[in-house]
Design an enzyme around this catalytic site. Structure first.
Site, mmCIF file in Angstrom:
data_model
loop_
_atom_site.group_PDB
_atom_site.id
_atom_site.type_symbol
_atom_site.label_atom_id
_atom_site.label_comp_id
_atom_site.label_asym_id
_atom_site.label_seq_id
_atom_site.Cartn_x
_atom_site.Cartn_y
_atom_site.Cartn_z
ATOM 1 N N ASP A 1 3.754 -0.245 -7.369
ATOM 2 C CA ASP A 1 2.417 -0.573 -7.882
ATOM 3 C C ASP A 1 1.359 0.150 -7.059
ATOM 4 O OD1 ASP A 1 0.687 -2.184 -9.680
ATOM 5 O OD2 ASP A 1 -0.007 -3.058 -7.782
ATOM 6 N N HIS B 1 -1.619 0.053 -9.602
ATOM 7 C CA HIS B 1 -2.250 -0.887 -8.649
ATOM 8 C C HIS B 1 -2.916 -2.049 -9.401
ATOM 9 C CE1 HIS B 1 -3.716 -1.076 -4.276
ATOM 10 N NE2 HIS B 1 -3.734 -2.296 -4.794
ATOM 11 N N GLU C 1 -3.136 7.560 -4.316
ATOM 12 C CA GLU C 1 -3.260 7.099 -5.709
ATOM 13 C C GLU C 1 -4.677 7.225 -6.260
ATOM 14 O OE1 GLU C 1 -1.966 3.066 -4.847
ATOM 15 O OE2 GLU C 1 -3.983 2.305 -5.086
ATOM 16 N N ARG D 1 0.864 -1.182 0.000
ATOM 17 C CA ARG D 1 0.000 0.000 0.000
ATOM 18 C C ARG D 1 0.900 1.231 0.000
ATOM 19 N NH1 ARG D 1 -3.446 -2.751 -1.512
ATOM 20 N NH2 ARG D 1 -5.585 -3.007 -0.750
HETATM 21 P P1 NAD Z 1 -0.930 -11.319 4.994
HETATM 22 O O1 NAD Z 1 -1.804 -10.848 6.106
HETATM 23 O O2 NAD Z 1 -0.958 -12.765 4.617
HETATM 24 O O3 NAD Z 1 0.595 -10.938 5.298
HETATM 25 C C1 NAD Z 1 1.003 -9.692 5.781
HETATM 26 C C2 NAD Z 1 2.259 -9.922 6.612
HETATM 27 O O4 NAD Z 1 2.794 -8.645 6.980
HETATM 28 C C3 NAD Z 1 1.981 -10.682 7.921
HETATM 29 O O5 NAD Z 1 2.839 -11.804 8.038
HETATM 30 C C4 NAD Z 1 2.273 -9.656 9.001
HETATM 31 O O6 NAD Z 1 2.773 -10.207 10.208
HETATM 32 C C5 NAD Z 1 3.306 -8.782 8.285
HETATM 33 N N1 NAD Z 1 3.536 -7.501 8.934
HETATM 34 C C6 NAD Z 1 2.680 -6.724 9.642
HETATM 35 N N2 NAD Z 1 3.326 -5.652 10.128
HETATM 36 C C7 NAD Z 1 4.623 -5.758 9.727
HETATM 37 C C8 NAD Z 1 5.783 -4.968 9.919
HETATM 38 N N3 NAD Z 1 5.771 -3.844 10.651
HETATM 39 N N4 NAD Z 1 6.949 -5.381 9.373
HETATM 40 C C9 NAD Z 1 7.012 -6.524 8.632
HETATM 41 N N5 NAD Z 1 5.938 -7.318 8.420
HETATM 42 C C10 NAD Z 1 4.763 -6.928 8.958
HETATM 43 O O7 NAD Z 1 -1.316 -10.416 3.756
HETATM 44 P P2 NAD Z 1 -0.996 -10.695 2.217
HETATM 45 O O8 NAD Z 1 -2.125 -11.437 1.601
HETATM 46 O O9 NAD Z 1 0.371 -11.217 2.104
HETATM 47 O O10 NAD Z 1 -1.092 -9.195 1.637
HETATM 48 C C11 NAD Z 1 -0.183 -8.189 2.069
HETATM 49 C C12 NAD Z 1 -0.658 -6.848 1.560
HETATM 50 O O11 NAD Z 1 -0.471 -6.785 0.146
HETATM 51 C C13 NAD Z 1 -2.172 -6.563 1.726
HETATM 52 O O12 NAD Z 1 -2.491 -6.123 3.026
HETATM 53 C C14 NAD Z 1 -2.426 -5.495 0.692
HETATM 54 O O13 NAD Z 1 -2.267 -4.217 1.254
HETATM 55 C C15 NAD Z 1 -1.331 -5.754 -0.346
HETATM 56 N N6 NAD Z 1 -1.906 -6.195 -1.626
HETATM 57 C C16 NAD Z 1 -1.623 -5.495 -2.743
HETATM 58 C C17 NAD Z 1 -2.167 -5.887 -3.975
HETATM 59 C C18 NAD Z 1 -1.867 -5.144 -5.250
HETATM 60 O O14 NAD Z 1 -2.561 -5.356 -6.257
HETATM 61 N N7 NAD Z 1 -0.845 -4.314 -5.279
HETATM 62 C C19 NAD Z 1 -3.005 -6.994 -4.033
HETATM 63 C C20 NAD Z 1 -3.259 -7.714 -2.875
HETATM 64 C C21 NAD Z 1 -2.695 -7.304 -1.657
#
Ligand code: NAD
Length: 329
Positions: free
Chosen positions: A258, A294, A263, A234
């Protein structure tokens, strides 16, 4: 007969909605291509559940939805930072998201950014456009010789880490909740060590209060000057002004984005030759920056899963069942 109303309904989603509707004749479906706003919240009147996507509903809308009899807001994406979970709970609205619809889709886009930047494609394309096909300055690095730091090793970050490991890179991870199943894929290190030692850094954390601007001026200064930095999580996880300064001051070598702060005023719109977002305006012409709007999630597999999983949750909730994807228990 139950009713589900879908906001921001995209053409590419319609075949999957049609398929779901055919399997659930006890529900009617309606939708609009527009996001949920105070102007069109009335369209949700009579609906049992609504479905939204890339939407930040105004606070007042939660009570309107409750008054209309809506029981659930299904967010058909993973990130749900735009939704006010407390306001929803106060108004007896269940909120669900779709975790893990296709971690591979986002991880592969991060890899695409990394390889584009490692091979200086932005610079090559800008020079080609001017007729300059010289070989000068294009020497790249091979990924198997590099250390990749993955910040956030959840579903997407874990998938990403496995890809870099398979490509022969050394992989470091940083996460407050290390995943023991990634033991043979990466080595967990403190964030500071990752920032100081990685040649490539990919950001896969959610946007939380604790992660807002977690990568700022101090963190960029710790990174190698040769680092490739990629954010597909994000925008606001990164302090974008600090990122722009780090690029201008050559504190980092390149950035792939991305997602970017604010945005919404620019992405998924045809801005007809203008760039409303002030950050994008400053970054878009830098040869060592790649911006995609995105779209990391946007694969055939993802769109199908997002629609089907989200509609399934909405269907279950409006039929009185509890669902594992509920965010505001
Ligand atoms: P997830 O919940 O499986 O994993 C997120 C991880 O981040 C967890 O293991 C958590 O412990 C960790 N985390 C939290 N705070 C942290 C910190 N301070 N330092 C390091 N790690 C930390 O989620 P996911 O399915 O892997 O998705 C992650 C993120 O990707 C989503 O929340 C979303 O914002 C983003 N995303 C982007 C797109 C895109 O099209 N660009 C699409 C899907 C998701």
């Amino acid at each position: 007969m139950k009713k589900i109303f879908m906001y921001n309904l995209l053409n590419m989603e319609k075949p999957f909605v049609k398929h779901f509707a055919a399997q659930h004749p006890d529900v009617t479906f309606a939708g609009t291509p527009d996001k949920l706003t105070s102007k069109n919240v009335g369209l949700a009147k009579g609906a049992d559940g609504i479905s939204i996507h890339f939407n930040s509903p105004e606070k007042s809308l939660y009570s309107s939805l409750h008054k209309f009899g809506v029981k659930i807001i299904g967010v058909r994406q993973t990130g749900y930072n735009e939704v006010d979970l407390d306001a929803a709970k106060k108004n007896h609205l269940v909120v669900t998201n779709v975790p893990g619809y296709s971690p591979r889709s986002v991880a592969e886009m991060a890899l695409t950014h990394v390889m584009y930047l490692l091979r200086h494609i932005g610079d090559i394309r800008q020079r080609e456009a001017k007729g300059d096909f010289l070989w000068a300055g294009d020497e790249a690095r091979e990924i198997h010789n590099l250390t990749v730091g993955v910040i956030g090793t959840g579903k997407i970050g874990g998938t990403s880490a496995k890809i870099y490991k398979a490509l022969g890179a050394k992989v470091l991870g940083s996460d407050p909740y290390p995943n023991p199943q990634l033991k043979s894929t990466l080595t967990y290190v403190p964030l500071k060590t990752l920032l100081q030692t990685a040649d490539v850094i990919v950001l896969h954390t959610p946007l939380l209060k604790s992660t807002r601007h977690m990568i700022g001026a101090k963190e960029f200064k710790l990174m190698k000057n040769s680092v490739i930095f990629v954010n597909v999580s994000r925008g606001a996880v990164v302090d974008t002004n600090a990122l722009i300064d780090a690029l201008k001051d050559h504190e980092i070598a390149a950035a792939g984005l991305d997602t970017i702060e604010d945005e919404g005023n620019t992405f998924n719109r045809d801005n007809k030759g203008t760039i409303p977002n002030q950050y994008i305006k400053q970054l878009i012409n830098m040869p060592n920056v790649l911006i995609t709007p995105h779209v990391a999630y946007d694969t055939d597999n993802s769109v199908k899963n997002m629609v089907e999983i989200s509609l399934n949750d909405i269907y279950d909730v409006i039929n009185g069942k509890s669902v594992k994807d509920q965010l505001n228990k």
